[in-house]
Structures are given as structure tokens and as C-alpha cells.
Design an enzyme around this catalytic site. Structure first.
Site, PDB file in Angstrom:
ATOM      1  N   CYS A   1       0.898  -1.104   0.030  1.00 48.20           N
ATOM      2  CA  CYS A   1       0.083   0.123  -0.106  1.00 48.20           C
ATOM      3  C   CYS A   1       0.818   1.300   0.027  1.00 48.20           C
ATOM      4  O   CYS A   1       1.779   1.496   0.642  1.00 48.20           O
ATOM      5  CB  CYS A   1      -1.059  -0.060   1.167  1.00 48.20           C
ATOM      6  SG  CYS A   1      -2.042   1.651   1.434  1.00 48.20           S
TER       7      CYS A   1
ATOM      8  N   ASN B   1     -12.896   9.887  -1.649  1.00 48.29           N
ATOM      9  CA  ASN B   1     -13.268   9.381  -3.057  1.00 48.29           C
ATOM     10  C   ASN B   1     -13.395   7.856  -2.407  1.00 48.29           C
ATOM     11  O   ASN B   1     -12.533   7.356  -1.738  1.00 48.29           O
ATOM     12  CB  ASN B   1     -12.460   9.479  -4.172  1.00 48.29           C
ATOM     13  CG  ASN B   1     -12.335  11.025  -4.697  1.00 48.29           C
ATOM     14  OD1 ASN B   1     -13.649  11.418  -4.765  1.00 48.29           O
ATOM     15  ND2 ASN B   1     -11.119  11.517  -4.956  1.00 48.29           N
TER      16      ASN B   1
ATOM     17  N   HIS C   1      -4.168   0.806   8.500  1.00 45.14           N
ATOM     18  CA  HIS C   1      -4.711   0.594   7.059  1.00 45.14           C
ATOM     19  C   HIS C   1      -6.139   0.221   7.136  1.00 45.14           C
ATOM     20  O   HIS C   1      -6.724  -0.716   7.632  1.00 45.14           O
ATOM     21  CB  HIS C   1      -3.872  -0.448   6.575  1.00 45.14           C
ATOM     22  CG  HIS C   1      -4.516  -0.551   4.886  1.00 45.14           C
ATOM     23  ND1 HIS C   1      -3.876  -0.070   3.892  1.00 45.14           N
ATOM     24  CD2 HIS C   1      -5.186  -1.360   4.585  1.00 45.14           C
ATOM     25  CE1 HIS C   1      -4.409  -0.349   2.755  1.00 45.14           C
ATOM     26  NE2 HIS C   1      -5.408  -1.326   3.105  1.00 45.14           N
TER      27      HIS C   1
ATOM     28  N   HIS D   1      -8.394   8.184   2.644  1.00 47.96           N
ATOM     29  CA  HIS D   1      -7.837   9.356   2.956  1.00 47.96           C
ATOM     30  C   HIS D   1      -8.856  10.613   2.798  1.00 47.96           C
ATOM     31  O   HIS D   1      -9.793  10.257   2.104  1.00 47.96           O
ATOM     32  CB  HIS D   1      -6.561   9.277   2.059  1.00 47.96           C
ATOM     33  CG  HIS D   1      -7.066   9.061   0.426  1.00 47.96           C
ATOM     34  ND1 HIS D   1      -6.882   7.903  -0.006  1.00 47.96           N
ATOM     35  CD2 HIS D   1      -7.348   9.905  -0.794  1.00 47.96           C
ATOM     36  CE1 HIS D   1      -7.284   7.838  -1.385  1.00 47.96           C
ATOM     37  NE2 HIS D   1      -7.485   9.293  -1.528  1.00 47.96           N
TER      38      HIS D   1
HETATM   39  P1  AMP Z   1      -7.890   9.619  -4.814  1.00 49.81           P
HETATM   40  O1  AMP Z   1      -7.900   9.813  -6.343  1.00 49.81           O
HETATM   41  O2  AMP Z   1      -8.938  10.089  -4.218  1.00 49.81           O
HETATM   42  O3  AMP Z   1      -7.528   8.043  -4.233  1.00 49.81           O
HETATM   43  O4  AMP Z   1      -6.568  10.332  -4.266  1.00 49.81           O
HETATM   44  C1  AMP Z   1      -5.261   9.778  -4.240  1.00 49.81           C
HETATM   45  C2  AMP Z   1      -4.270  11.288  -4.014  1.00 49.81           C
HETATM   46  O5  AMP Z   1      -2.956  10.837  -3.803  1.00 49.81           O
HETATM   47  C3  AMP Z   1      -4.042  11.842  -5.598  1.00 49.81           C
HETATM   48  O6  AMP Z   1      -4.810  13.331  -5.239  1.00 49.81           O
HETATM   49  C4  AMP Z   1      -2.901  11.773  -5.974  1.00 49.81           C
HETATM   50  O7  AMP Z   1      -2.394  13.085  -6.305  1.00 49.81           O
HETATM   51  C5  AMP Z   1      -2.112  11.534  -4.631  1.00 49.81           C
HETATM   52  N1  AMP Z   1      -0.819  10.805  -4.604  1.00 49.81           N
HETATM   53  C6  AMP Z   1      -0.588   9.594  -5.151  1.00 49.81           C
HETATM   54  N2  AMP Z   1       0.685   9.259  -5.146  1.00 49.81           N
HETATM   55  C7  AMP Z   1       1.353  10.268  -4.009  1.00 49.81           C
HETATM   56  C8  AMP Z   1       2.451  10.570  -3.400  1.00 49.81           C
HETATM   57  N3  AMP Z   1       3.784   9.605  -3.548  1.00 49.81           N
HETATM   58  N4  AMP Z   1       2.828  11.664  -2.643  1.00 49.81           N
HETATM   59  C9  AMP Z   1       1.459  12.687  -2.425  1.00 49.81           C
HETATM   60  N5  AMP Z   1       0.558  12.342  -2.946  1.00 49.81           N
HETATM   61  C10 AMP Z   1       0.165  11.135  -3.749  1.00 49.81           C
HETATM   62 ZN    ZN Z   2      -2.284   1.234   3.619  1.00 50.80          ZN
END
Ligand code: AMP
Ligand code: ZN
Length: 115
Positions: A4, A86, A46, A99
Site C-alpha cells: 500500500c 473518494n 490501514h 484518505h
Molecule cells: P484519490 O484519487 O482520491 O484516491 O486520491 C489519491 C491522491 O493521492 C491523488 O490526489 C494523488 O495526487 C495523491 N498521490 C499519489 N501518490 C502520491 C504521493 N507519492 N505523494 C503524495 N500524494 C500522492
Molecule cells: Zn495502507
């Protein structure tokens, strides 16, 4: 959880820009911000998505919202802010670790703009 992304970020195995941390949650800057402030709040334990919340694990959501309110105040988002979670493919969830997006720093417009 082994594979994850956000568990690896919490463990420090993948770098992140930390904004806030306590016993229950970790918050860091989103890598692709959609507004001047875009911070992700994740439970340290998690949980795959909001669909997995139940009477056993949901107390962490209150703790996370307390943290969000504190960070929003510290960041002086006095004009307001938005929290987005989401859940599942229709909502566009891309990381399967619960998140909360804290978004602010500009007028945010309508909440759902696409049909
Ligand atoms: P969601 O689309 O709601 O699942 O949000 C996932 C979020 O994680 C997106 O806004 C991505 O830009 C963000 N994200 C993905 N990888 C990383 C990372 N390594 N560090 C910070 N944010 C990330
Ligand atoms: Zn996790």
C-alpha cells in the site's frame, strides 16, 4: 499493509512532505495539488476505503476531522475549505487506503462539475 502506497509513506519508506502527525493520523502534501492547499490525511492503521468503516474502526474519522480543523486553522484557510473522500471506482479512488483531501486557498466552485 505490504503493498500500500500510503502505508509506505506513513512508514517513511516513500518520501512525503509532512504537514501534521499524531497518534492516529498522518497528513502530507498531495503530489498533484488542485489548489494552493491540498493535504491528504490518512489513518495510520490501514483501512482500504470509507466503505470499510464500521463500529470497530470509525473513531479514527473523528480524530482525523479534528486534525483537519486544526491544520485548516493553522493554514489560515479563513475563507473556507473542502474535505473530499473518494470511495471506489465511480468516485475515482486511486489509492486503496482511506484518505481525506483537505483543499483550499482559493474559491473552489461547485462540488461536482462533470456528468
Ligand atoms: P484519490 O484519487 O482520491 O484516491 O486520491 C489519491 C491522491 O493521492 C491523488 O490526489 C494523488 O495526487 C495523491 N498521490 C499519489 N501518490 C502520491 C504521493 N507519492 N505523494 C503524495 N500524494 C500522492
Ligand atoms: Zn495502507
Amino acid at each position: 499493509m505490504a503493498d500500500c502506497l500510503f502505508c509506505k509513506i506513513i512508514a517513511g519508506e516513500i518520501p512525503s512532505k509532512k504537514v501534521y502527525e499524531d497518534e492516529y493520523c498522518y497528513a502530507f502534501e498531495d503530489i498533484a495539488p488542485v489548489a494552493p492547499v491540498h493535504v491528504l490525511f490518512v489513518p495510520k492503521k490501514h483501512i482500504s476505503s470509507a466503505a470499510e468503516l464500521d463500529g470497530e474502526n470509525s473513531a479514527v474519522v473523528a480524530k482525523i476531522y479534528e486534525a483537519i480543523a486544526r491544520v485548516a486553522a493553522e493554514m489560515k484557510l479563513d475563507g473556507g475549505w473542502r474535505v473530499v473522500t473518494n470511495c471506489g471506482p465511480d468516485a475515482g479512488q486511486t489509492v486503496l487506503h482511506l484518505h481525506f483531501h483537505l483543499i483550499g486557498g482559493r474559491p473552489l466552485g461547485v462540488m461536482v462539475s462533470e456528468k
